[in-house]
Design an enzyme around this catalytic site. Structure first.
Site, PDB file in Angstrom:
ATOM      1  N   GLN A   1     -10.439   3.180   2.266  1.00  0.00           N
ATOM      2  CA  GLN A   1      -9.351   2.953   3.228  1.00  0.00           C
ATOM      3  C   GLN A   1      -9.442   4.005   4.321  1.00  0.00           C
ATOM      4  O   GLN A   1      -9.314   5.200   4.059  1.00  0.00           O
ATOM      5  CB  GLN A   1      -7.992   3.027   2.529  1.00  0.00           C
ATOM      6  CG  GLN A   1      -6.827   2.682   3.461  1.00  0.00           C
ATOM      7  CD  GLN A   1      -5.474   2.770   2.776  1.00  0.00           C
ATOM      8  OE1 GLN A   1      -4.596   3.518   3.202  1.00  0.00           O
ATOM      9  NE2 GLN A   1      -5.282   2.009   1.696  1.00  0.00           N
TER      10      GLN A   1
ATOM     11  N   GLY B   1      -2.562   1.606  15.724  1.00  0.00           N
ATOM     12  CA  GLY B   1      -2.514   2.966  16.257  1.00  0.00           C
ATOM     13  C   GLY B   1      -1.195   3.661  16.010  1.00  0.00           C
ATOM     14  O   GLY B   1      -0.869   4.618  16.706  1.00  0.00           O
TER      15      GLY B   1
ATOM     16  N   TYR C   1       3.829   9.673  -0.308  1.00  0.00           N
ATOM     17  CA  TYR C   1       4.760   9.034   0.626  1.00  0.00           C
ATOM     18  C   TYR C   1       6.215   9.119   0.173  1.00  0.00           C
ATOM     19  O   TYR C   1       7.127   9.023   0.997  1.00  0.00           O
ATOM     20  CB  TYR C   1       4.415   7.549   0.812  1.00  0.00           C
ATOM     21  CG  TYR C   1       3.066   7.257   1.402  1.00  0.00           C
ATOM     22  CD1 TYR C   1       2.331   8.219   2.090  1.00  0.00           C
ATOM     23  CD2 TYR C   1       2.509   5.982   1.266  1.00  0.00           C
ATOM     24  CE1 TYR C   1       1.084   7.912   2.622  1.00  0.00           C
ATOM     25  CE2 TYR C   1       1.267   5.678   1.801  1.00  0.00           C
ATOM     26  CZ  TYR C   1       0.557   6.646   2.470  1.00  0.00           C
ATOM     27  OH  TYR C   1      -0.671   6.339   2.986  1.00  0.00           O
TER      28      TYR C   1
ATOM     29  N   ASP D   1       0.844  -1.192   0.000  1.00  0.00           N
ATOM     30  CA  ASP D   1       0.000   0.000   0.000  1.00  0.00           C
ATOM     31  C   ASP D   1       0.878   1.240   0.000  1.00  0.00           C
ATOM     32  O   ASP D   1       1.569   1.534   0.976  1.00  0.00           O
ATOM     33  CB  ASP D   1      -0.907   0.007   1.226  1.00  0.00           C
ATOM     34  CG  ASP D   1      -1.796   1.239   1.253  1.00  0.00           C
ATOM     35  OD1 ASP D   1      -2.773   1.278   0.489  1.00  0.00           O
ATOM     36  OD2 ASP D   1      -1.504   2.179   2.026  1.00  0.00           O
TER      37      ASP D   1
ATOM     38  N   TRP E   1      -6.023   1.441   7.799  1.00  0.00           N
ATOM     39  CA  TRP E   1      -4.659   1.925   8.017  1.00  0.00           C
ATOM     40  C   TRP E   1      -4.455   2.168   9.516  1.00  0.00           C
ATOM     41  O   TRP E   1      -5.407   2.365  10.260  1.00  0.00           O
ATOM     42  CB  TRP E   1      -4.340   3.140   7.183  1.00  0.00           C
ATOM     43  CG  TRP E   1      -5.140   4.411   7.327  1.00  0.00           C
ATOM     44  CD1 TRP E   1      -6.192   4.795   6.547  1.00  0.00           C
ATOM     45  CD2 TRP E   1      -4.912   5.498   8.247  1.00  0.00           C
ATOM     46  NE1 TRP E   1      -6.645   6.050   6.926  1.00  0.00           N
ATOM     47  CE2 TRP E   1      -5.881   6.496   7.972  1.00  0.00           C
ATOM     48  CE3 TRP E   1      -3.994   5.722   9.271  1.00  0.00           C
ATOM     49  CZ2 TRP E   1      -5.960   7.696   8.681  1.00  0.00           C
ATOM     50  CZ3 TRP E   1      -4.062   6.913   9.986  1.00  0.00           C
ATOM     51  CH2 TRP E   1      -5.036   7.879   9.694  1.00  0.00           C
TER      52      TRP E   1
END
Length: 406
Positions: free
Chosen positions: A221, A251, A79, A74, A247
């Protein structure tokens, strides 16, 4: 061709590369691995450390994930890890260890500008800028993603956010989402993406998009962990045949999920670790989970969740831990500030961040007094702007603003 199927996403077993992997069937018939490896690296939640993406970590982590057995990756243009993922997979293809059909690659575009990313290079898009051709920008981001990934197609393309954070113009945001989605439909028709979906969408965003477009989203998502379960949204999506991806299932190490006593008691009961219990809780509900780790042994462990089943009462015990605690936005659900000021009026306020800080838009980060946006304005606005005025624009108590400014 329309994919407006309202069939619930199904979880079915499918053998891949001699290993039995669990798959989630999308509304267009594709099988998506129920566990994926998250390719975002960096710090965006710890105020005591430097904040930013660190794609250099991917050089070790992604090959380790491949060795561990992950076949679902993913990513996102924002990113900065596309090229690394593309090169790692390319090496696997070149040596014959993997074929393109063995892997599932997801990417995302349509991310608002934020200081974490390389905005000047076009990794983000200011949707509210009337001078840009939004459809052209989305096409450019999709093709840049394919170019960086060194792939002819991606298996799943997601709209990263439903709009610019804090933007309350519902009609405008709706139109912009429609424009972006129409480009997604183009690339789906071309075969350069095999499935299309969204990310961080709330029910109201989905309802509008489904009404406005030809192809219904196949995936949403969102952040899901035992501390932020989003049960109503999950139920809505699954009733509409929209598969859910989670996602930050742990946490992001910021909320204490893995240390929770209930989770650890269940880990002991089932002879698993806490992370495996959380992942099993997700996949057992038909939710795709996207864990991330830098440790290859933990990566392997994260895939080892298909040899046990949580009892109904244990599933309920984990779900009961919900406190709507996000690893990124604290006690607000990510994306809830887009189109709807009523959800969090104190935090959102009525001021326009565009007017205050140009193109620097980003979601709030957990903190005792100020959100990340508010801290930015506090630290970056000309000192000639009175603290009282800045506090008023941000809908923050002047006393709190002044205290945080010292």
């Amino acid at each position: 061709r329309s994919f407006r199927s309202h069939r619930p996403a199904l979880v079915v077993p499918l053998c891949v590369m001699a290993e039995c992997a669990q798959m989630i069937k999308l509304s267009n018939g594709l099988d998506m691995p129920a566990l994926g490896f998250g390719c975002a690296f960096g710090n965006w939640g710890d105020d005591t450390k430097w904040k930013g993406f660190t794609p250099e970590e991917a050089w070790a982590a992604i090959p380790a994930a491949v060795r561990a057995g992950f076949r679902h990756f993913d990513g996102a243009l924002f990113y900065g890890t596309h090229r690394i993922l593309g090169q790692v997979l390319g090496q696997q293809f070149a040596t014959g260890q993997l074929k393109r059909s063995d892997v599932w690659v997801t990417t995302k575009v349509f991310h608002p500008p934020a200081p974490l990313g390389l905005n000047a290079l076009g990794k983000s898009v200011n949707m509210l800028d009337p001078s840009i051709d939004l459809k052209a920008e989305v096409r450019k981001q999709i093709e840049t993603s394919l170019d960086e990934l060194l792939l002819g197609y991606v298996d799943l393309l997601l709209m990263h956010w439903p709009g610019m954070w804090r933007s309350q113009d519902e009609a405008l945001n709706r139109r912009l989402r429609k424009e972006c989605w129409e480009v997604f439909e183009e690339y789906l028709e071309l075969g350069k993406v095999k499935a299309i979906g969204v990310s961080n969408f709330h029910q109201r965003h989905l309802e509008m998009l489904i009404e406005d477009t030809k192809v219904a989203p196949m995936v949403n998502q969102i952040e899901i962990s035992p501390f932020i379960t989003q049960d109503d949204l999950v139920s809505y999506c699954q009733s509409k045949g929209i598969a859910i991806e989670a996602w930050a299932p742990f946490g992001s190490g910021a909320t204490g999920v893995i240390a929770d006593p209930v989770v650890n008691a269940l880990a002991e009961k089932y002879k698993k670790n806490a992370g495996q219990v959380v992942l099993r809780w997700l996949v057992q509900r038909g939710i795709c989970a996207l864990p991330k780790s830098s440790n290859e042994c933990r990566m392997k462990g994260n895939l080892d969740v298909f040899d046990f089943e949580l009892a109904p009462e244990d599933m309920s015990a984990i779900s009961a831990l919900n406190k709507n605690l996000s690893s990124v936005t604290g006690n607000t659900v990510p994306g809830s500030d887009i189109d709807d000021a009523e959800h969090h009026p104190r935090e959102l306020g009525s001021g326009s961040l565009t007017e205050l800080a140009g193109q620097n838009h980003y979601p709030p980060i957990r903190g005792p007094c100020l959100t990340w946006r508010q801290t930015f304005v506090r630290d970056r606005m000309p000192r000639a702007v009175a603290d009282r005025s800045a506090a008023s624009l941000l809908s923050v108590d002047p006393v709190v603003f002044a205290a945080a400014s010292t």
